[in-house]
Design an enzyme around this catalytic site. Structure first.
Site, mmCIF file in Angstrom:
data_model
loop_
_atom_site.group_PDB
_atom_site.id
_atom_site.type_symbol
_atom_site.label_atom_id
_atom_site.label_comp_id
_atom_site.label_asym_id
_atom_site.label_seq_id
_atom_site.Cartn_x
_atom_site.Cartn_y
_atom_site.Cartn_z
ATOM 1 C CB CYS A 51 -5.866 -0.604 6.458
ATOM 2 S SG CYS A 51 -5.527 -1.138 4.768
ATOM 3 C CB CYS A 66 -0.935 -0.008 1.206
ATOM 4 S SG CYS A 66 -2.017 1.442 1.302
#
Length: 378
Positions: A196, A100
């Site tokens: 996340c 990410c």
């Protein structure tokens, strides 16, 4: 409105809030950008992004700055989540935060910031950047307990040249105090933990929605059946929780730990004791290497390394072979896990890292090597 010099990635958390505050106080013209990297559906529960976005809006209102919003969910799915699922299918344990950062936060976000006219971006990561002899270095944050360079090791010179980390010199306690003094509602907001897009949900339940798995046997390394697992995908090396076999078998009643996974035959291997020999390794192979400076320090060099976040520095010898390397540790390492990152350091300077492929643990896939064959201290 004139373009901001710096676009701050605002997540709705306390860290990014204070990063924006510090930059504004320094006289920098800033704006915020809220990134939505995941889209929930009814199956996965309510969308956490709505609450985070509201917090980001409140921070920008208090600072009197503009807030931009971008939805990177499609790119995140293709570049991060698809890889996450592929790794689990292979029986590995991926680290989506590294991907990410490389693919979304310090690539797409950076591109959007430049399109908005900003020269740089800033985030609430705990890390530091400096420049020596025309090359940018990634350095550990002063708060060792919050340092995030492990997750940033795949960034290159271009990203580091265009990024500010305002929190690198601060302790987390200072950050919360600054937020409180500034009247930010985020000052006592709980830090996000774990992956996340999973958040507070049960990991096994979440993963089963994408990777249906079949129950199979749970065995000791010598082949004795001790129970049944719900799917090998759901476990990682060194894991203790969720096995459901308590103190079964073994006179000393020590806890059981995952020591190996056979995806092809759907077998989960377990052994007793946190420090059992089945989890120990001295050597690992890693691929997909990235180097902060653009290249490895040498074909063969000594440094320290981490094979998991917040692990103490481990002395080792690194031998480079193209975009792969072999790492020989001075001391045995516990639960070296394929799919996770091995990250290299020279003091507080992060050199880079790679993805662990295998180790010389009994179930690690790498033929055990005699330590006398090539001393690590050479």
């Amino acid at each position: 409105m004139s373009a901001a010099d710096v676009i701050v990635g605002l997540s709705g958390g306390v860290d990014s809030s204070v990063a924006a505050l510090l930059l504004q106080r320094s006289g920098t013209t800033i704006a915020g950008l809220f990134m939505q990297n995941w889209e929930e559906d009814e199956r996965n529960g309510p969308c956490r992004a709505d609450a985070d976005r509201k917090d980001a809006v409140a921070i920008c209102a208090r600072l009197g700055i503009a807030l931009h919003a971008r939805n990177f969910a499609s790119e995140y799915w293709d570049q991060v989540f698809a890889r996450f699922l592929d790794e689990y299918r292979r029986g590995r344990t991926p680290n989506p935060d590294v991907l990410c950062n490389r693919e979304i936060k310090f690539s797409l976000f950076l591109d959007h910031a430049h399109a908005l006219g900003a020269a740089k971006i800033a985030t609430g990561h705990y890390a530091r950047v400096d420049e020596v002899d025309g090359r940018f270095r990634l350095r550990r944050a002063l708060d060792a307990g919050k340092d995030q360079t492990y997750f940033l090791h795949a960034l290159g010179q271009g990203a580091l040249a265009s990024t500010l980390f305002p929190l690198g010199e601060l302790q987390k306690s200072q950050v919360r105090r600054l937020a409180q003094e500034a009247g930010f509602a985020t000052h006592d907001k709980k830090d996000s933990t774990g992956i996340c897009f999973i958040g507070e949900r049960d990991f096994r339940q979440f993963l089963s929605g994408y990777l249906p798995a079949q129950p199979g046997p749970m065995r000791t390394p010598d082949g004795v059946a001790v129970g049944e697992h719900p799917g090998v995908f759901y476990f990682t090396l060194g894991q203790r929780s969720g096995l459901g076999i308590g103190g079964r078998r073994g006179s000393e009643g020590e806890p059981w730990y995952v020591v190996g996974k056979d995806v092809a035959d759907n077998v989960l291997y377990v052994a007793q004791g946190n420090a059992n020999d089945w989890l120990q390794s001295h050597v690992l192979d890693a691929g997909e290497l990235t180097w902060i400076a653009g290249a490895a320090p040498a074909a063969r060099f000594r440094c320290t390394a981490m094979t998991r976040y917040r692990q103490p520095d481990q002395a080792c010898l690194v031998e480079i072979d193209g975009d792969r390397c072999r790492v020989r540790f001075d001391e045995a390492q516990r639960a070296v896990t394929p799919g996770q990152s091995v990250v290299f350091y020279d003091g507080d300077v992060c050199l880079g890292g790679g993805v662990i492929e295998r180790s010389d643990a009994p179930f690690g896939g790498l033929q055990p090597l005699p330590r006398a064959a090539e001393p690590a201290h050479a």
